[in-house]
Design a protein around this motif. Structure first.
Motif, short mmCIF file in Angstrom:
data_model
loop_
_atom_site.label_atom_id
_atom_site.label_comp_id
_atom_site.label_asym_id
_atom_site.label_seq_id
_atom_site.Cartn_x
_atom_site.Cartn_y
_atom_site.Cartn_z
N GLU A 21 0.84 -1.21 0.00
CA GLU A 21 0.00 0.00 0.00
C GLU A 21 0.88 1.25 0.00
O GLU A 21 0.63 2.21 -0.75
CB GLU A 21 -0.93 -0.01 1.21
N SER A 22 1.93 1.24 0.83
CA SER A 22 2.82 2.40 0.89
C SER A 22 3.61 2.55 -0.40
O SER A 22 3.85 3.66 -0.88
CB SER A 22 3.76 2.30 2.10
N PHE A 53 -2.44 -6.08 -5.23
CA PHE A 53 -1.88 -4.74 -5.42
C PHE A 53 -1.29 -4.56 -6.82
O PHE A 53 -0.63 -3.55 -7.08
CB PHE A 53 -0.82 -4.46 -4.35
N CYS A 89 7.76 -0.26 5.11
CA CYS A 89 6.90 0.72 4.44
C CYS A 89 7.72 1.94 4.04
O CYS A 89 8.66 2.32 4.74
CB CYS A 89 5.75 1.15 5.36
#
Length: 197
Positions: A21-22, A53, A89
């Motif tokens: 996500e990051s 993703f 991240c």
């Protein structure tokens, strides 16, 4: 300049989602990029998380983090390759800073400083982390939570040493330093923004 992000993963379903996500968010500011996850025969939902993703999947069955990183490096098509741990991240701007450094033809690669998301609870772990941070600066021991290099440097160094069980990232960075010295170049250490592991 195209950027390839390579993430080695073995049973990382609990950490990989936040990491990806990051990464996806940070790549929004990059014109040309690719995201590769190298699966080391995971038995959990690592592959499914990665695919959700939009990551391209690579399989590597040799049980060596160096071999897994190398499989991703060989498959990467970017001029700059970033090796990122599956539990790390990135903050916005990290990839931009990497590309800024790599825009200098003298820069063969480098690493990004690390923040830890939780303070170690055991005294000896806090001591180890503190000592590593101190001696890491003195001995240029750059850990592999987030390392990067040019495709040319990856090929010239031969990538990570797959025979090393722990510390292959530090040894790789030492060889990047050696390559830089032999060519009159340099390596970079990005202190801001840091990655979070």
């Amino acid at each position: 300049m195209e950027l390839s992000v390579v993430i080695p993963a073995y049973n990382e379903e609990d950490y990989l989602g936040p990491t990806l996500e990051s990464v996806v968010a940070a790549l929004m500011s990059i014109d040309r990029s690719e995201l590769l996850v190298v699966d080391n025969e995971s038995t959990d939902l690592t592959v499914e998380v990665a695919k959700s993703f939009g990551a391209s999947m690579i399989a590597e069955n040799e049980r060596s983090i160096g071999a897994v990183r190398n499989a991703g490096g060989r498959a990467a098509t970017g001029e700059v390759i970033v090796f990122l741990d599956a539990d790390t991240c990135v903050r916005p701007g990290v990839f931009d800073r990497i590309l800024d450094e790599m825009a200098d033809p003298d820069c063969v690669g480098g690493s990004v400083a690390v923040d830890y998301d939780t303070a170690p609870s055991r005294w000896w772990v806090r001591y180890y982390v503190g000592m590593f941070q101190f001696w890491g600066k003195v001995l240029r021991m750059r850990q592999g939570a987030a390392q990067f290099c040019s495709r040319t440097a990856f090929e010239q160094t031969g990538g990570y040493d797959a025979t090393i069980f722990v510390g292959e990232d530090i040894e790789f960075h030492w060889r990047l330093d050696k390559l830089a010295k032999s060519t009159g170049g340099r390596t970079a250490f990005i202190e801001s923004p840091r990655v979070i592991t």
